[in-house]
Motif scaffolding. Structure first.
Motif, PDB file in Angstrom:
ATOM      1  N   TRP B  70      -0.280  -1.680 -10.440  1.00  0.00           N
ATOM      2  CA  TRP B  70       1.143  -1.893 -10.710  1.00  0.00           C
ATOM      3  C   TRP B  70       2.010  -1.228  -9.647  1.00  0.00           C
ATOM      4  CZ3 TRP B  70       4.252   1.273 -14.752  1.00  0.00           C
ATOM      5  CH2 TRP B  70       5.532   0.713 -14.904  1.00  0.00           C
ATOM      6  N   LYS B  71       1.737   0.078  -9.354  1.00  0.00           N
ATOM      7  CA  LYS B  71       2.627   0.854  -8.464  1.00  0.00           C
ATOM      8  C   LYS B  71       2.103   1.022  -7.035  1.00  0.00           C
ATOM      9  CE  LYS B  71       5.889   2.296 -11.463  1.00  0.00           C
ATOM     10  NZ  LYS B  71       7.330   2.081 -11.298  1.00  0.00           N
ATOM     11  N   LYS B  72       0.808   0.817  -6.835  1.00  0.00           N
ATOM     12  CA  LYS B  72       0.179   1.000  -5.511  1.00  0.00           C
ATOM     13  C   LYS B  72       0.394   2.408  -4.949  1.00  0.00           C
ATOM     14  CE  LYS B  72      -1.641  -3.000  -5.216  1.00  0.00           C
ATOM     15  NZ  LYS B  72      -0.934  -4.258  -4.990  1.00  0.00           N
ATOM     16  N   ASP B  73       0.352   3.408  -5.856  1.00  0.00           N
ATOM     17  CA  ASP B  73       0.521   4.798  -5.436  1.00  0.00           C
ATOM     18  C   ASP B  73      -0.837   5.351  -4.998  1.00  0.00           C
ATOM     19  OD1 ASP B  73       0.864   7.504  -5.218  1.00  0.00           O
ATOM     20  OD2 ASP B  73       1.935   7.754  -7.125  1.00  0.00           O
ATOM     21  N   ARG B 133     -16.398   0.874  -2.645  1.00  0.00           N
ATOM     22  CA  ARG B 133     -15.560   1.830  -1.918  1.00  0.00           C
ATOM     23  C   ARG B 133     -16.233   2.278  -0.626  1.00  0.00           C
ATOM     24  NH1 ARG B 133     -10.546   3.261  -4.657  1.00  0.00           N
ATOM     25  NH2 ARG B 133     -10.297   3.900  -2.525  1.00  0.00           N
ATOM     26  N   ALA B 134     -17.558   2.386  -0.659  1.00  0.00           N
ATOM     27  CA  ALA B 134     -18.268   2.869   0.519  1.00  0.00           C
ATOM     28  C   ALA B 134     -18.263   1.832   1.630  1.00  0.00           C
ATOM     29  CB  ALA B 134     -19.695   3.227   0.137  1.00  0.00           C
ATOM     30  N   PHE B 135     -18.269   0.550   1.254  1.00  0.00           N
ATOM     31  CA  PHE B 135     -18.420  -0.470   2.282  1.00  0.00           C
ATOM     32  C   PHE B 135     -17.112  -1.065   2.804  1.00  0.00           C
ATOM     33  CE2 PHE B 135     -22.868  -0.606   0.865  1.00  0.00           C
ATOM     34  CZ  PHE B 135     -23.475  -0.572   2.102  1.00  0.00           C
ATOM     35  N   ASP B 139      -8.769   0.787   3.467  1.00  0.00           N
ATOM     36  CA  ASP B 139      -8.628   1.650   2.298  1.00  0.00           C
ATOM     37  C   ASP B 139      -7.847   1.017   1.156  1.00  0.00           C
ATOM     38  OD1 ASP B 139      -9.933   4.054   2.089  1.00  0.00           O
ATOM     39  OD2 ASP B 139      -8.033   5.134   1.843  1.00  0.00           O
ATOM     40  N   GLU B 140      -6.789   0.297   1.502  1.00  0.00           N
ATOM     41  CA  GLU B 140      -5.955  -0.284   0.453  1.00  0.00           C
ATOM     42  C   GLU B 140      -6.691  -1.415  -0.253  1.00  0.00           C
ATOM     43  OE1 GLU B 140      -1.827  -0.962   1.626  1.00  0.00           O
ATOM     44  OE2 GLU B 140      -1.665  -2.204  -0.173  1.00  0.00           O
ATOM     45  N   LYS B 141      -7.414  -2.190   0.559  1.00  0.00           N
ATOM     46  CA  LYS B 141      -8.204  -3.292   0.005  1.00  0.00           C
ATOM     47  C   LYS B 141      -9.279  -2.733  -0.938  1.00  0.00           C
ATOM     48  CE  LYS B 141     -10.647  -7.201   2.004  1.00  0.00           C
ATOM     49  NZ  LYS B 141     -11.124  -7.700   3.306  1.00  0.00           N
ATOM     50  N   HIS B 217      -8.704  11.935   2.466  1.00  0.00           N
ATOM     51  CA  HIS B 217      -7.900  10.826   2.989  1.00  0.00           C
ATOM     52  C   HIS B 217      -6.890  11.312   4.017  1.00  0.00           C
ATOM     53  CE1 HIS B 217      -8.982   7.206   0.664  1.00  0.00           C
ATOM     54  NE2 HIS B 217      -9.525   8.095  -0.143  1.00  0.00           N
ATOM     55  N   LEU B 218      -6.287  12.481   3.706  1.00  0.00           N
ATOM     56  CA  LEU B 218      -5.299  13.067   4.612  1.00  0.00           C
ATOM     57  C   LEU B 218      -5.954  13.386   5.954  1.00  0.00           C
ATOM     58  CD1 LEU B 218      -2.330  13.827   3.946  1.00  0.00           C
ATOM     59  CD2 LEU B 218      -3.101  16.196   3.797  1.00  0.00           C
ATOM     60  N   LEU B 219      -7.152  13.970   5.882  1.00  0.00           N
ATOM     61  CA  LEU B 219      -7.901  14.346   7.075  1.00  0.00           C
ATOM     62  C   LEU B 219      -8.243  13.107   7.905  1.00  0.00           C
ATOM     63  CD1 LEU B 219      -9.298  16.798   8.455  1.00  0.00           C
ATOM     64  CD2 LEU B 219     -11.369  16.157   7.244  1.00  0.00           C
ATOM     65  N   GLU B 220      -8.711  12.071   7.208  1.00  0.00           N
ATOM     66  CA  GLU B 220      -9.076  10.835   7.914  1.00  0.00           C
ATOM     67  C   GLU B 220      -7.856  10.225   8.602  1.00  0.00           C
ATOM     68  OE1 GLU B 220     -11.048   8.427   5.022  1.00  0.00           O
ATOM     69  OE2 GLU B 220     -12.895   9.603   5.168  1.00  0.00           O
TER      70      GLU B 220
END
Lengths: 150, 232
Positions: B70-73, B133-135, B139-141, B217-220
């Motif tokens: 819904w929010k994509k947060d 998630r691994a493959f 990231d958003e997809k 995620h921040l690090l990446e």
């Protein structure tokens, strides 16, 4: 990148395949996890010798050890019909008269169920032995109702 | 949100320690043996709390998935990944303890009973989630596909819960239902303590795991920017 895609497709296929196998195969075919004594009594002769699971209450005073053998005989009931069972092997600790049991085996032409695997089916009530001896009962599903589907 | 998690997670850890310590003591030492199963019944104090808390973790994962779609947060996606990981872990514990309980009572480690099969499906749904998630590199997809899987997989929860009432199973029916409570008070107390303790543990682990996922995620993202800069 190409190799990664192949691995991904392979992993997704394995997991989706196992999920499908469980959902459609194992879940579907075990929706009737066992049959009842009434259903076994109504089996037609072409069903004799077919592997199945039968569940019922072990009839009181029906349990006998056959001398000079590893065989045990007893009867399972669902309140309506009773099926005699011949079991070969060592019965589990919680297999007792007046309790539920699921047996794997075959019905033969002599209207007897031959089994080599017993599973004890215990109820959902939990209490210390003192309470049981005092004659206390906790609310629970009627055993014969647990043999039926809603 | 992340600073909120960091500030309050400790309370949940302390609570979990206290409840689990009290639950383990009452469950393993001071509670009575069962009239039918004997001492083996004590496995229940671990099995039932982990099984139901696995379902609670999935409910959080489901709620997070709906919210994310819904929010994509992105922070909510971090919560989804954390709760799915906890759910996977708790599901595995419930399956293993269930198997250990089944052998001495039922006389089998495993059987294709509807309750057992529907619960094992939960493990596969979560394995599918982490594979996805691994493959997926985008990231958003990955987050969107994962959330969709999380929403679809939710149908398994009512099936697990009601399987023992709807269908024929070797697994015993519900001990807490409209029929009443089928448990003596001396056994109910350790079960409640363990359940509350496991829920607190679940909350603590999700809170701390969310921060780990967030920081990764921040690090990446920062690494990505650095690598981009060196290319110029």
């Amino acid at each position: 990148m190409q190799q990664r895609n192949i691995w991904m497709a392979l992993s997704v296929a394995v997991i989706a395949g196992s999920l499908g196998y469980l959902a459609v195969g194992k879940f579907g075919e075990n929706l009737v996890y066992f049959v009842t004594p009434s259903e076994v009594a109504a089996l037609s002769p072409d069903q004799y010798g077919k592997k199945m699971r039968l569940a019922g209450l072990v009839v009181k005073e029906s349990l006998h050890v056959v001398s000079n053998s590893t065989k045990v005989t007893f009867a399972l009931t669902d309140g309506a019909k009773t099926i005699p069972v011949v079991f070969e092997g060592i019965p589990p600790d919680l297999f007792k008269e007046g309790q539920g049991a699921v047996v794997e085996g075959r019905l033969e032409a002599d209207q007897t169920f031959y089994s080599t695997m017993i599973m004890a089916k215990h109820s959902e009530d939990y209490m210390p032995i003192e309470m049981k001896r005092a004659g206390l009962e906790l609310p629970k599903k009627d055993f014969f109702k647990t043999l039926q589907m809603e | 949100m992340i600073s909120f998690l960091r500030r309050y997670q400790g309370w949940f850890a302390v609570g979990a320690y206290l409840f689990l310590a009290a639950g383990l003591y009452t469950g393993l030492v001071s509670s009575p043996a069962d009239y039918y199963q004997g001492e083996v019944v004590r496995i229940m104090y671990v099995h039932v709390p982990f099984a139901y808390n696995a379902m609670l973790a999935y409910t959080i994962f489901f709620g997070g998935s709906v919210w994310y779609l819904w929010k994509k947060d992105p922070v909510i996606d971090n919560v989804c990944q954390a709760s799915a990981a906890v759910c996977l872990f708790f599901t595995a514990i419930a399956l293993v303890t269930g198997s250990l309980w089944a052998k001495p009572t039922w006389n089998t480690w495993w059987t294709w009973d509807p309750r057992l099969v529907s619960f094992a499906m939960l493990l596969l749904i979560l394995s599918g989630y982490f594979t996805l998630r691994a493959f997926l590199e985008d990231d958003e997809k990955a987050a969107v596909y994962g959330a969709v899987l999380g929403v679809i997989g939710f149908v398994d929860l009512p099936i697990i819960h009601f399987s023992v009432e709807w269908w024929r199973t070797l697994h015993q029916p519900l001990s807490f239902s409209t029929r009443g409570v089928s448990m003596a008070p001396g056994m109910l107390i350790p079960l409640i303590l363990m359940s509350v303790g496991t829920s607190l543990l679940l909350t603590y682990v999700i809170m701390s795991r969310t921060q780990v996922v967030y920081l990764r995620h921040l690090l990446e993202a920062k690494q990505g920017r650095l690598l981009g800069a060196t290319k110029l």
